[in-house]
Design a protein around this motif. Structure first.
Motif, PDB file in Angstrom:
ATOM      1  N   GLU A  65       7.827   2.671   0.905  1.00  0.00           N
ATOM      2  CA  GLU A  65       8.338   3.716   0.003  1.00  0.00           C
ATOM      3  C   GLU A  65       9.596   3.266  -0.731  1.00  0.00           C
ATOM      4  O   GLU A  65       9.821   3.633  -1.895  1.00  0.00           O
ATOM      5  N   PHE A  66      10.445   2.469  -0.069  1.00  0.00           N
ATOM      6  CA  PHE A  66      11.667   1.962  -0.702  1.00  0.00           C
ATOM      7  C   PHE A  66      11.328   1.084  -1.896  1.00  0.00           C
ATOM      8  O   PHE A  66      11.927   1.211  -2.976  1.00  0.00           O
ATOM      9  N   SER A  83      -2.840   3.746   3.442  1.00  0.00           N
ATOM     10  CA  SER A  83      -1.922   4.888   3.413  1.00  0.00           C
ATOM     11  C   SER A  83      -1.076   4.968   2.148  1.00  0.00           C
ATOM     12  O   SER A  83      -0.525   6.019   1.833  1.00  0.00           O
ATOM     13  N   TYR A  84      -0.930   3.849   1.416  1.00  0.00           N
ATOM     14  CA  TYR A  84      -0.004   3.808   0.289  1.00  0.00           C
ATOM     15  C   TYR A  84      -0.703   3.335  -0.974  1.00  0.00           C
ATOM     16  O   TYR A  84      -1.695   2.605  -0.926  1.00  0.00           O
ATOM     17  N   LEU A 137       3.699 -10.184  -1.703  1.00  0.00           N
ATOM     18  CA  LEU A 137       2.637 -11.096  -2.143  1.00  0.00           C
ATOM     19  C   LEU A 137       1.230 -10.582  -1.892  1.00  0.00           C
ATOM     20  O   LEU A 137       0.291 -11.006  -2.580  1.00  0.00           O
ATOM     21  N   LEU A 138       1.059  -9.673  -0.938  1.00  0.00           N
ATOM     22  CA  LEU A 138      -0.280  -9.136  -0.681  1.00  0.00           C
ATOM     23  C   LEU A 138      -0.725  -8.242  -1.838  1.00  0.00           C
ATOM     24  O   LEU A 138      -0.028  -7.291  -2.193  1.00  0.00           O
ATOM     25  N   GLU A 139      -1.864  -8.524  -2.408  1.00  0.00           N
ATOM     26  CA  GLU A 139      -2.348  -7.729  -3.538  1.00  0.00           C
ATOM     27  C   GLU A 139      -2.742  -6.310  -3.125  1.00  0.00           C
ATOM     28  O   GLU A 139      -2.851  -5.423  -3.975  1.00  0.00           O
ATOM     29  N   THR A 140      -2.930  -6.061  -1.836  1.00  0.00           N
ATOM     30  CA  THR A 140      -3.235  -4.714  -1.363  1.00  0.00           C
ATOM     31  C   THR A 140      -1.988  -3.840  -1.277  1.00  0.00           C
ATOM     32  O   THR A 140      -2.081  -2.630  -1.072  1.00  0.00           O
ATOM     33  N   LYS A 141      -0.803  -4.465  -1.447  1.00  0.00           N
ATOM     34  CA  LYS A 141       0.449  -3.705  -1.404  1.00  0.00           C
ATOM     35  C   LYS A 141       1.194  -3.742  -2.735  1.00  0.00           C
ATOM     36  O   LYS A 141       1.827  -2.760  -3.130  1.00  0.00           O
ATOM     37  N   THR A 142       1.163  -4.892  -3.413  1.00  0.00           N
ATOM     38  CA  THR A 142       1.976  -5.064  -4.622  1.00  0.00           C
ATOM     39  C   THR A 142       1.223  -5.881  -5.657  1.00  0.00           C
ATOM     40  O   THR A 142       0.475  -6.800  -5.307  1.00  0.00           O
ATOM     41  N   HIS A 143       1.450  -5.527  -6.927  1.00  0.00           N
ATOM     42  CA  HIS A 143       0.869  -6.293  -8.036  1.00  0.00           C
ATOM     43  C   HIS A 143       2.007  -6.877  -8.861  1.00  0.00           C
ATOM     44  O   HIS A 143       2.868  -6.140  -9.365  1.00  0.00           O
ATOM     45  N   LEU A 144       2.010  -8.214  -8.994  1.00  0.00           N
ATOM     46  CA  LEU A 144       3.064  -8.925  -9.725  1.00  0.00           C
ATOM     47  C   LEU A 144       2.429  -9.754 -10.840  1.00  0.00           C
ATOM     48  O   LEU A 144       2.273 -10.970 -10.712  1.00  0.00           O
ATOM     49  N   PRO A 145       2.063  -9.137 -11.958  1.00  0.00           N
ATOM     50  CA  PRO A 145       1.307  -9.846 -13.001  1.00  0.00           C
ATOM     51  C   PRO A 145       2.080 -10.932 -13.729  1.00  0.00           C
ATOM     52  O   PRO A 145       1.470 -11.797 -14.366  1.00  0.00           O
ATOM     53  N   ARG A 146       3.427 -10.927 -13.644  1.00  0.00           N
ATOM     54  CA  ARG A 146       4.226 -11.893 -14.397  1.00  0.00           C
ATOM     55  C   ARG A 146       5.079 -12.795 -13.519  1.00  0.00           C
ATOM     56  O   ARG A 146       5.955 -13.501 -14.023  1.00  0.00           O
TER      57      ARG A 146
END
Length: 412
Positions: free
Chosen positions: A288-289, A325-326, A351-360
């Motif tokens: 959440e943070f 859950s998120y 880095l996990l794509e199931t938690k965060t997306h970093l396209p750049r």
């Protein structure tokens, strides 16, 4: 006349001026000033070329250009300059290159404490005290921690009695009291009767002893009640078992591009100008943070964090690809990520794509052995997506990367 034979000087003054105004004024002056062409000399007298000069290395200035400006251009055009943007590495040389009789605005960025205050409080000002009093706009930015604030910084501002606009960004270490509204009003602003605009971010970092005056956010905010320059906000963060604290005070809306050492207690307001952010805490930073960060800092490009506490009580939480859950967090502009001094859970968090997306994402600073572990020896498919564009991998200990690393990071 054949169209192929038309040169720049064949154009009318109006068209030529339109073209030159679209170029960087530093480049224009460097290339055309003093080339013995009277027509160009007249055009370069237009205010747009010499009114404001950004001679900081973050602009288009190079060592070669700086040399020409200091030895030839500034001595002959300093009377036209109304605003200078400088860094301390070249500040003294530039200021001594001319008298600048019409200088009313000075902006110092990335300043080094000793150099700035040696110049503004030492012998160099014996012949230019009037220049300080003529200043109407002054901006001082420092990303490094400042010592001796009360002895060096405060006396400097008291000499700027004619200021109309003041911009401050600095971080203070070991002052033995937080900078608050009462201090700013009594020690600085009261000496500037013509001031109408005050934009600031000031943090004070302290070691908390029993004698240190403990104050809450509300206590600090009340000290700004009588300051008439707009809204302000305050964050007080304690860490290291309450033995250390940082007090951030700043004007609203927040207009700076950088914010240092926030914790999980930062307020939920939009910092839409911030592109560089660092976070630190000694309690776990949950999903959440990081969701709040993506929402509060929509233009974030460079993020670094330090936290050695695991996100979860489960020691192998980083192994899980699940995130039922998120929602997935997206940082659409993030280019650089520094998790060098973070628990392995946070490497997985980003880095996990199931938690965060970093396209750049193109730069990653990380502990190599943690990276090797979290990627399961550079075979984990759910991390490949966020690593696909990384072209700079910075690790703590110099390492010769294996073939597996280059296959996992195809842009290296």
């Amino acid at each position: 006349m054949n169209q192929s034979d038309i040169g720049l000087l064949d154009l009318s003054n109006e068209i030529l001026l339109i073209i030159l105004k679209k170029l960087d004024n530093i480049d224009v002056l460097y290339s055309l000033f003093g080339i013995n062409n009277q027509r160009l000399e007249i055009l370069l007298q237009d205010d747009v070329f010499a009114n404001t000069l950004n001679l900081a290395t973050t602009s288009s200035i190079t060592d070669l250009k700086l040399e020409r400006f200091c030895t030839y251009i500034l001595p002959r055009s300093n009377h036209c300059i109304k605003k200078l943007i400088l860094e301390t590495t070249s500040m003294e040389r530039i200021l001594l290159a001319g008298n600048y009789p019409n200088l009313t605005a000075l902006e110092l960025i990335n300043f080094e404490q000793k150099k700035v205050f040696h110049y503004f409080t030492g012998k160099h000002l014996t012949c230019s005290k009037g220049e300080l009093h003529n200043l109407k706009c002054f901006s001082l930015t420092s990303y490094d921690l400042i010592m001796n604030y009360d002895d060096l910084v405060v006396p400097l501002f008291r000499r700027m009695t004619h200021l109309e606009k003041l911009t401050l960004y600095f971080r203070i270490l070991h002052r033995n009291a937080f900078v608050d509204g009462t201090h700013l009003q009594n020690e600085i602003l009261a000496h500037m009767p013509q001031l109408h605009t005050f934009t600031f971010y000031i943090s004070t970092q302290e070691v908390i002893f029993s004698s240190f005056p403990r104050k809450s956010n509300s206590d600090i905010e009340r000290t700004f009640t009588n300051i008439r320059y707009g809204q302000t906000a305050c964050i007080i963060d304690s860490f290291n078992g309450d033995h250390k604290a940082i007090c951030h005070v700043y004007s609203l809306p927040f207009t700076f591009t950088r914010l240092e050492t926030i914790t999980t207690h930062f307020p939920f307001i939009i910092f839409d100008t911030v592109t560089i952010l660092s976070a630190y805490d000694m309690i776990p930073m949950q999903h959440e943070f990081f969701m709040r960060i993506s929402q509060a800092f929509p233009m974030l490009k460079y993020f670094s964090m330090k936290n050695e506490r695991s996100q979860s009580l489960k020691c192998d939480e980083w192994k899980s690809d699940k995130n039922s859950s998120y929602s997935i967090i997206e940082y659409p502009h993030l280019m650089s990520l520094d998790v060098m001094y973070a628990d392995i859970d946070y490497i997985a968090q980003f880095l996990l794509e199931t938690k965060t997306h970093l396209p750049r994402l193109t730069q990653l600073k990380v502990d190599y052995y943690q990276l090797k572990t979290v990627t399961m020896n550079f075979t984990r498919d759910t991390i490949r997506r966020n690593c696909s564009k990384i072209n700079r991998l910075i690790v703590k200990v110099p390492t010769v990367f294996s073939k597996d690393v280059y296959q996992y990071f195809p842009s290296l």
